[in-house]
Design a protein around this motif. Sequence first.
Motif, PDB file in Angstrom:
ATOM      1  N   GLY A   1       0.777  -1.230   0.000  1.00 32.55           N
ATOM      2  CA  GLY A   1       0.000   0.000   0.000  1.00 32.55           C
ATOM      3  C   GLY A   1       0.808   1.279   0.000  1.00 32.55           C
ATOM      4  N   GLU A   2       2.145   1.179  -0.006  1.00 32.47           N
ATOM      5  CA  GLU A   2       2.976   2.393   0.004  1.00 32.47           C
ATOM      6  C   GLU A   2       2.922   3.131  -1.327  1.00 32.47           C
ATOM      7  OE1 GLU A   2       6.979   1.952   1.318  1.00 32.47           O
ATOM      8  OE2 GLU A   2       6.458   0.624   2.982  1.00 32.47           O
ATOM      9  N   TRP A   3       2.746   2.382  -2.428  1.00 34.90           N
ATOM     10  CA  TRP A   3       2.733   3.009  -3.748  1.00 34.90           C
ATOM     11  C   TRP A   3       1.324   3.448  -4.114  1.00 34.90           C
ATOM     12  CZ3 TRP A   3       5.894  -1.258  -6.745  1.00 34.90           C
ATOM     13  CH2 TRP A   3       7.196  -1.289  -6.223  1.00 34.90           C
ATOM     14  N   GLU A   4       1.242   4.523  -4.875  1.00 38.15           N
ATOM     15  CA  GLU A   4      -0.060   5.030  -5.321  1.00 38.15           C
ATOM     16  C   GLU A   4      -0.734   4.052  -6.263  1.00 38.15           C
ATOM     17  OE1 GLU A   4      -1.897   8.909  -7.699  1.00 38.15           O
ATOM     18  OE2 GLU A   4       0.235   8.787  -7.248  1.00 38.15           O
ATOM     19  N   LEU A   5       0.048   3.464  -7.160  1.00 41.69           N
ATOM     20  CA  LEU A   5      -0.474   2.476  -8.103  1.00 41.69           C
ATOM     21  C   LEU A   5       0.203   1.135  -7.804  1.00 41.69           C
ATOM     22  CD1 LEU A   5      -0.339   4.682 -11.323  1.00 41.69           C
ATOM     23  CD2 LEU A   5      -2.301   4.253  -9.830  1.00 41.69           C
ATOM     24  N   SER A   6       0.050   0.163  -8.690  1.00 46.52           N
ATOM     25  CA  SER A   6       0.629  -1.150  -8.461  1.00 46.52           C
ATOM     26  C   SER A   6       1.306  -1.668  -9.717  1.00 46.52           C
ATOM     27  CB  SER A   6      -0.440  -2.151  -8.000  1.00 46.52           C
ATOM     28  OG  SER A   6      -1.450  -2.297  -8.994  1.00 46.52           O
ATOM     29  N   LEU A   7       2.188  -2.625  -9.519  1.00 44.34           N
ATOM     30  CA  LEU A   7       2.905  -3.268 -10.607  1.00 44.34           C
ATOM     31  C   LEU A   7       2.287  -4.635 -10.872  1.00 44.34           C
ATOM     32  CD1 LEU A   7       5.427  -3.606 -12.515  1.00 44.34           C
ATOM     33  CD2 LEU A   7       6.566  -4.634 -10.519  1.00 44.34           C
ATOM     34  N   THR A   8       1.813  -4.847 -12.088  1.00 47.65           N
ATOM     35  CA  THR A   8       1.304  -6.164 -12.462  1.00 47.65           C
ATOM     36  C   THR A   8       2.476  -7.104 -12.684  1.00 47.65           C
ATOM     37  OG1 THR A   8      -0.597  -5.153 -13.577  1.00 47.65           O
ATOM     38  CG2 THR A   8      -0.106  -7.458 -14.094  1.00 47.65           C
ATOM     39  N   GLU A   9       2.425  -8.272 -12.059  1.00 48.22           N
ATOM     40  CA  GLU A   9       3.526  -9.218 -12.217  1.00 48.22           C
ATOM     41  C   GLU A   9       3.005 -10.650 -12.159  1.00 48.22           C
ATOM     42  OE1 GLU A   9       5.308  -9.939  -7.792  1.00 48.22           O
ATOM     43  OE2 GLU A   9       5.867  -8.038  -8.737  1.00 48.22           O
ATOM     44  N   ILE A  10       3.830 -11.546 -12.646  1.00 46.05           N
ATOM     45  CA  ILE A  10       3.594 -12.971 -12.437  1.00 46.05           C
ATOM     46  C   ILE A  10       4.517 -13.405 -11.310  1.00 46.05           C
ATOM     47  CG2 ILE A  10       3.738 -15.288 -13.416  1.00 46.05           C
ATOM     48  CD1 ILE A  10       3.224 -14.084 -16.149  1.00 46.05           C
ATOM     49  N   ASP A  11       3.928 -13.895 -10.236  1.00 48.37           N
ATOM     50  CA  ASP A  11       4.714 -14.386  -9.110  1.00 48.37           C
ATOM     51  C   ASP A  11       5.025 -15.859  -9.361  1.00 48.37           C
ATOM     52  OD1 ASP A  11       5.808 -15.236  -6.753  1.00 48.37           O
ATOM     53  OD2 ASP A  11       4.257 -14.366  -5.468  1.00 48.37           O
ATOM     54  N   ALA A  12       6.283 -16.108  -9.754  1.00 49.11           N
ATOM     55  CA  ALA A  12       6.702 -17.482 -10.054  1.00 49.11           C
ATOM     56  C   ALA A  12       7.558 -18.058  -8.944  1.00 49.11           C
ATOM     57  CB  ALA A  12       7.472 -17.502 -11.380  1.00 49.11           C
ATOM     58  N   SER A  13       7.509 -17.431  -7.751  1.00 49.65           N
ATOM     59  CA  SER A  13       8.344 -17.900  -6.645  1.00 49.65           C
ATOM     60  C   SER A  13       7.977 -19.319  -6.221  1.00 49.65           C
ATOM     61  CB  SER A  13       8.232 -16.952  -5.452  1.00 49.65           C
ATOM     62  OG  SER A  13       6.891 -16.837  -5.009  1.00 49.65           O
ATOM     63  N   SER A  14       6.718 -19.696  -6.431  1.00 44.44           N
ATOM     64  CA  SER A  14       6.286 -21.069  -6.127  1.00 44.44           C
ATOM     65  C   SER A  14       5.872 -21.799  -7.392  1.00 44.44           C
ATOM     66  CB  SER A  14       5.118 -21.037  -5.130  1.00 44.44           C
ATOM     67  OG  SER A  14       5.500 -20.431  -3.912  1.00 44.44           O
ATOM     68  N   GLY A  15       6.208 -21.223  -8.520  1.00 44.53           N
ATOM     69  CA  GLY A  15       5.818 -21.814  -9.795  1.00 44.53           C
ATOM     70  C   GLY A  15       6.970 -22.512 -10.486  1.00 44.53           C
ATOM     71  N   MET A  16       7.029 -22.349 -11.804  1.00 41.97           N
ATOM     72  CA  MET A  16       8.052 -23.047 -12.580  1.00 41.97           C
ATOM     73  C   MET A  16       8.443 -22.206 -13.794  1.00 41.97           C
ATOM     74  SD  MET A  16       7.931 -26.914 -14.150  1.00 41.97           S
ATOM     75  CE  MET A  16       6.626 -26.507 -15.320  1.00 41.97           C
ATOM     76  N   ILE A  17       9.713 -22.278 -14.144  1.00 41.78           N
ATOM     77  CA  ILE A  17      10.232 -21.592 -15.326  1.00 41.78           C
ATOM     78  C   ILE A  17      10.959 -22.615 -16.182  1.00 41.78           C
ATOM     79  CG2 ILE A  17      11.753 -19.777 -16.187  1.00 41.78           C
ATOM     80  CD1 ILE A  17      11.386 -18.508 -13.303  1.00 41.78           C
ATOM     81  N   GLU A  18      10.611 -22.678 -17.448  1.00 41.74           N
ATOM     82  CA  GLU A  18      11.214 -23.636 -18.374  1.00 41.74           C
ATOM     83  C   GLU A  18      11.734 -22.904 -19.603  1.00 41.74           C
ATOM     84  OE1 GLU A  18       9.949 -27.462 -21.178  1.00 41.74           O
ATOM     85  OE2 GLU A  18       8.411 -26.272 -20.135  1.00 41.74           O
ATOM     86  N   VAL A  19      13.010 -23.020 -19.889  1.00 40.56           N
ATOM     87  CA  VAL A  19      13.563 -22.450 -21.114  1.00 40.56           C
ATOM     88  C   VAL A  19      13.233 -23.382 -22.269  1.00 40.56           C
ATOM     89  CG1 VAL A  19      15.671 -21.784 -22.321  1.00 40.56           C
ATOM     90  CG2 VAL A  19      15.422 -21.277 -19.886  1.00 40.56           C
ATOM     91  N   THR A  20      12.592 -22.837 -23.301  1.00 40.23           N
ATOM     92  CA  THR A  20      12.166 -23.662 -24.433  1.00 40.23           C
ATOM     93  C   THR A  20      13.018 -23.467 -25.675  1.00 40.23           C
ATOM     94  OG1 THR A  20      10.552 -21.976 -25.106  1.00 40.23           O
ATOM     95  CG2 THR A  20       9.790 -23.716 -23.609  1.00 40.23           C
ATOM     96  N   GLY A  21      13.874 -22.466 -25.696  1.00 37.01           N
ATOM     97  CA  GLY A  21      14.723 -22.244 -26.860  1.00 37.01           C
ATOM     98  C   GLY A  21      15.241 -20.821 -26.921  1.00 37.01           C
ATOM     99  N   SER A  22      15.678 -20.414 -28.097  1.00 40.68           N
ATOM    100  CA  SER A  22      16.161 -19.056 -28.338  1.00 40.68           C
ATOM    101  C   SER A  22      15.171 -18.335 -29.241  1.00 40.68           C
ATOM    102  CB  SER A  22      17.546 -19.076 -28.999  1.00 40.68           C
ATOM    103  OG  SER A  22      18.493 -19.674 -28.144  1.00 40.68           O
ATOM    104  N   GLY A  23      14.908 -17.099 -28.917  1.00 43.06           N
ATOM    105  CA  GLY A  23      13.971 -16.323 -29.713  1.00 43.06           C
ATOM    106  C   GLY A  23      14.572 -15.003 -30.145  1.00 43.06           C
ATOM    107  N   THR A  24      13.747 -14.128 -30.646  1.00 43.51           N
ATOM    108  CA  THR A  24      14.155 -12.795 -31.068  1.00 43.51           C
ATOM    109  C   THR A  24      13.392 -11.770 -30.251  1.00 43.51           C
ATOM    110  OG1 THR A  24      14.576 -13.563 -33.325  1.00 43.51           O
ATOM    111  CG2 THR A  24      14.321 -11.192 -33.002  1.00 43.51           C
ATOM    112  N   GLU A  25      14.112 -10.856 -29.629  1.00 42.96           N
ATOM    113  CA  GLU A  25      13.434  -9.817 -28.863  1.00 42.96           C
ATOM    114  C   GLU A  25      12.547  -8.984 -29.780  1.00 42.96           C
ATOM    115  OE1 GLU A  25      16.258  -7.459 -26.804  1.00 42.96           O
ATOM    116  OE2 GLU A  25      16.981  -9.094 -25.532  1.00 42.96           O
TER     117      GLU A  25
END
Length: 267
Positions: free
Chosen positions: A73-97
């Motif tokens: 509640g300290e910030w006027e607005l909020s940051l939308t994020e995906i909380d993956a601290s209890s999730g999973m991250i999988e690298v699937t390959g190389s892409g182009t930014e």
Amino acid sequence: QNGTIAVGDDVVVEDVVVTGIGGAGFWVSEPEGGPNSGVWVYVSADWKELYPEVQRGNTVNVTGSVLEFDKEGEWELSLTEIDASSGMIEVTGSGTEPAASAVTPGELSDATTAEQWEGVLVTVENVAVVDPNLGYGEWSVTGFGASDAVCIIDDAMYNPYYDFEHTIGDTYSSITGVVHYGYGSYKVEPRDESDLLGYSSNSITGKDLNAGEVTITEIMYNPEAGEDFNCEWFEVYNNLNDEVDLIGITVSNHNPDGTTDSHEIRY
């Protein structure tokens, strides 16, 4: 950011491209880029040890939950994020930014237009430095148009302090980075030096000085009280009619034993 997915919902985003690496997570984007195409993925402070394979340009699958982070509640607005601290991250390959989307400082200074760019790779073009030091690694720029709106450039991924001698009025042809929200403002986060192009200084710098234009008038060395580290100093006098930026000049001391100590002024 647009509320399509409710806070707390579990999500899986697939084959998104990593566009930036942060201290506690990373930014990802849909390959095509554009408004609402990117998001911050929070993992943990030690996430790089857990997922060392995650690098810029990778394509990844991310499993986590949607969170609107506002620092309790300290910030006027909020940051939308995906909380993956209890999730999973999988690298699937190389892409182009994705190509960076061109935005204006005005769009990023107004929350009603800035939120769609949160987490997105953007570029602001033809800008001038307004304040070279807002504190906490932040500085601000404005465009050359009719608007005097400013946007903030931050150092979450890259600090240009050692590569650019910022003073008021310095210009860039473009600054690219991921848009992030925190502590009441949207800010552009450059990833490395290549994200800042076409730098031009607006000041006379120490590197351009001729002998006698700036002279040393007083010196305090080896003070009786205090340590040399923070109690030694010297005073200079500017003999020119213009302001002089001393950032970047080298100060040398010739020692009795014939050696020389040299230090570059960085702040």
